[in-house]
Design a protein around this motif. Structure first.
Motif, PDB file in Angstrom:
ATOM      1  N   TYR A 183      -7.975   2.066  -0.566  1.00 53.20           N
ATOM      2  CA  TYR A 183      -7.095   1.851  -1.715  1.00 53.20           C
ATOM      3  C   TYR A 183      -7.619   0.720  -2.592  1.00 53.20           C
ATOM      4  O   TYR A 183      -7.631   0.821  -3.826  1.00 53.20           O
ATOM      5  N   VAL A 184      -8.075  -0.367  -1.948  1.00 52.34           N
ATOM      6  CA  VAL A 184      -8.597  -1.500  -2.705  1.00 52.34           C
ATOM      7  C   VAL A 184      -9.832  -1.087  -3.494  1.00 52.34           C
ATOM      8  O   VAL A 184      -9.975  -1.428  -4.680  1.00 52.34           O
ATOM      9  N   LYS A 185     -10.720  -0.312  -2.850  1.00 51.34           N
ATOM     10  CA  LYS A 185     -11.924   0.151  -3.548  1.00 51.34           C
ATOM     11  C   LYS A 185     -11.546   0.957  -4.778  1.00 51.34           C
ATOM     12  O   LYS A 185     -12.055   0.720  -5.877  1.00 51.34           O
ATOM     13  N   GLN A 208     -10.482   1.682 -10.649  1.00 47.65           N
ATOM     14  CA  GLN A 208      -9.563   2.086 -11.705  1.00 47.65           C
ATOM     15  C   GLN A 208      -9.470   0.995 -12.766  1.00 47.65           C
ATOM     16  O   GLN A 208      -9.541   1.274 -13.961  1.00 47.65           O
ATOM     17  N   VAL A 209      -9.331  -0.262 -12.311  1.00 49.00           N
ATOM     18  CA  VAL A 209      -9.237  -1.384 -13.251  1.00 49.00           C
ATOM     19  C   VAL A 209     -10.507  -1.502 -14.075  1.00 49.00           C
ATOM     20  O   VAL A 209     -10.468  -1.720 -15.288  1.00 49.00           O
ATOM     21  N   THR A 251      -5.941   0.807   3.449  1.00 49.12           N
ATOM     22  CA  THR A 251      -5.950  -0.348   2.545  1.00 49.12           C
ATOM     23  C   THR A 251      -7.335  -0.562   1.967  1.00 49.12           C
ATOM     24  O   THR A 251      -7.479  -0.799   0.770  1.00 49.12           O
ATOM     25  N   ALA A 252      -8.361  -0.467   2.819  1.00 52.22           N
ATOM     26  CA  ALA A 252      -9.725  -0.682   2.337  1.00 52.22           C
ATOM     27  C   ALA A 252     -10.066   0.331   1.249  1.00 52.22           C
ATOM     28  O   ALA A 252     -10.575  -0.029   0.181  1.00 52.22           O
ATOM     29  N   VAL A 277       0.856  -1.190   0.000  1.00 52.41           N
ATOM     30  CA  VAL A 277       0.000   0.000   0.000  1.00 52.41           C
ATOM     31  C   VAL A 277       0.889   1.236   0.000  1.00 52.41           C
ATOM     32  O   VAL A 277       1.812   1.332   0.813  1.00 52.41           O
ATOM     33  N   PHE A 305      -5.111  -0.307   7.952  1.00 49.67           N
ATOM     34  CA  PHE A 305      -6.268  -1.088   7.499  1.00 49.67           C
ATOM     35  C   PHE A 305      -7.271  -0.210   6.788  1.00 49.67           C
ATOM     36  O   PHE A 305      -7.834  -0.584   5.757  1.00 49.67           O
ATOM     37  N   ASP A 306      -7.493   0.974   7.369  1.00 45.15           N
ATOM     38  CA  ASP A 306      -8.468   1.882   6.785  1.00 45.15           C
ATOM     39  C   ASP A 306      -8.036   2.317   5.389  1.00 45.15           C
ATOM     40  O   ASP A 306      -8.823   2.279   4.439  1.00 45.15           O
ATOM     41  N   LEU A 348      -8.678   1.169  -6.376  1.00 50.76           N
ATOM     42  CA  LEU A 348      -7.889   0.426  -7.359  1.00 50.76           C
ATOM     43  C   LEU A 348      -8.793  -0.451  -8.216  1.00 50.76           C
ATOM     44  O   LEU A 348      -8.638  -0.509  -9.442  1.00 50.76           O
ATOM     45  N   SER A 349      -9.771  -1.116  -7.603  1.00 51.11           N
ATOM     46  CA  SER A 349     -10.656  -1.973  -8.392  1.00 51.11           C
ATOM     47  C   SER A 349     -11.521  -1.128  -9.308  1.00 51.11           C
ATOM     48  O   SER A 349     -11.826  -1.539 -10.430  1.00 51.11           O
TER      49      SER A 349
END
Lengths: 181, 94
Positions: A161-163, A168-169, A158-159, A143, A155-156, A165-166
């Motif tokens: 960032y994952v949202k 973006q993809v 990361t959550a 991260v 953790f916060d 990033l997905s």
């Protein structure tokens, strides 16, 4: 009622993240397209060109998602900082003035040293919660900006960032599909 | 001596004390975002497993971004800008 209003709020923020990212990314893609309008002749140079451009597109994508997420998030700040310092380093190595880049590197190192003391104080605690596991170390590396965060923010962030990033993809996939039709 | 310990914990810079509940809350929030764990639908996923899957998921997403930017770079060379741009914006706004 509270939950639904909060849900709608998060939905609207994520809709606006998506639009912000999409517009910014598309605009920079079109600019890139205009820059390289004349298509070169030989195949080997065009392969190199394609690879260079793909690196540029990747940087544009991360820059767009970081700008769309805003400066309120530590991971987006970290991405923008990394991209800007990389651009600055690129600029300075081109100008061949090594002095400036060295002083900037010193500043960065000083910042990191101060931040690292943060974690050392907490390392003495033996509770299950604050123990640094192997997975947490890996997460910190992956991260952006993770190395200087405490566990809760890690953790916060990361959550979020994952949202993003997905999303973006998802958008890049849609653009690629559209282009290829 | 206990006061010194509490003072040092305050000096660690975290505004609120980290509780176990807080951590489990955050981990479960993360759990909902990872598609592999969400599809398995078992509540007994351990925190380390969640973190492991998160790392793998993020790495996969990075790889997908790389592949997509390669693909976009090739496609950009072969299309004309204006019609593609209009089509994309229209499709994204719908």
């Amino acid at each position: 009622m509270d939950k639904t209003s909060k849900g709608i709020q998060t939905l609207s923020t994520h809709c606006s993240y998506k639009t912000k990212f999409a517009f910014r990314f598309l605009r920079s893609l079109m600019k890139l397209k205009k820059q390289h309008q004349p298509i070169s002749s030989s195949s080997s140079s065009s392969m190199e060109l394609i690879h260079k451009r793909s690196q540029r597109i990747k940087m544009l994508a991360y820059s767009s998602i970081a700008h769309a997420a805003g400066p309120r998030r530590a991971w987006s700040r970290a991405i923008l900082f990394k991209l800007q310092s990389r651009a600055r380093h690129h600029y300075f190595t081109r100008k061949r003035s090594s002095l400036d880049s060295k002083t900037k590197q010193k500043k960065i190192l000083k910042n990191k040293r101060v931040m690292r003391n943060h974690n050392i104080i907490r390392a003495g605690s033996t509770s299950r919660v604050t123990r640094e596991t192997k997975q947490m170390k890996k997460l910190r590396e992956i991260v952006p900006g993770g190395k200087e965060m405490d566990i809760c923010s890690l953790f916060d962030e990361t959550a979020h960032y994952v949202k993003c990033l997905s999303m973006q993809v998802q958008v890049m996939q849609a653009i690629a599909d559209r282009f290829s039709k | 001596m206990s006061s010194r310990r509490s003072r040092s914990r305050q000096q660690s810079g975290n505004s609120s004390a980290i509780t176990d509940d807080q951590i489990t809350d955050l981990v479960s929030k993360l759990q909902q975002l990872i598609p592999e764990i969400r599809n398995r639908r078992s509540d007994k996923v351990s925190a380390s497993k969640v973190l492991q899957e998160t790392c793998n998921y993020i790495r996969n997403l990075h790889r997908e971004v790389d592949d997509l930017s390669d693909r976009l770079s090739e496609l950009l060379a072969n299309t004309d800008a204006d019609s593609a741009q209009a089509a994309i914006i229209r499709s994204l706004l719908m």
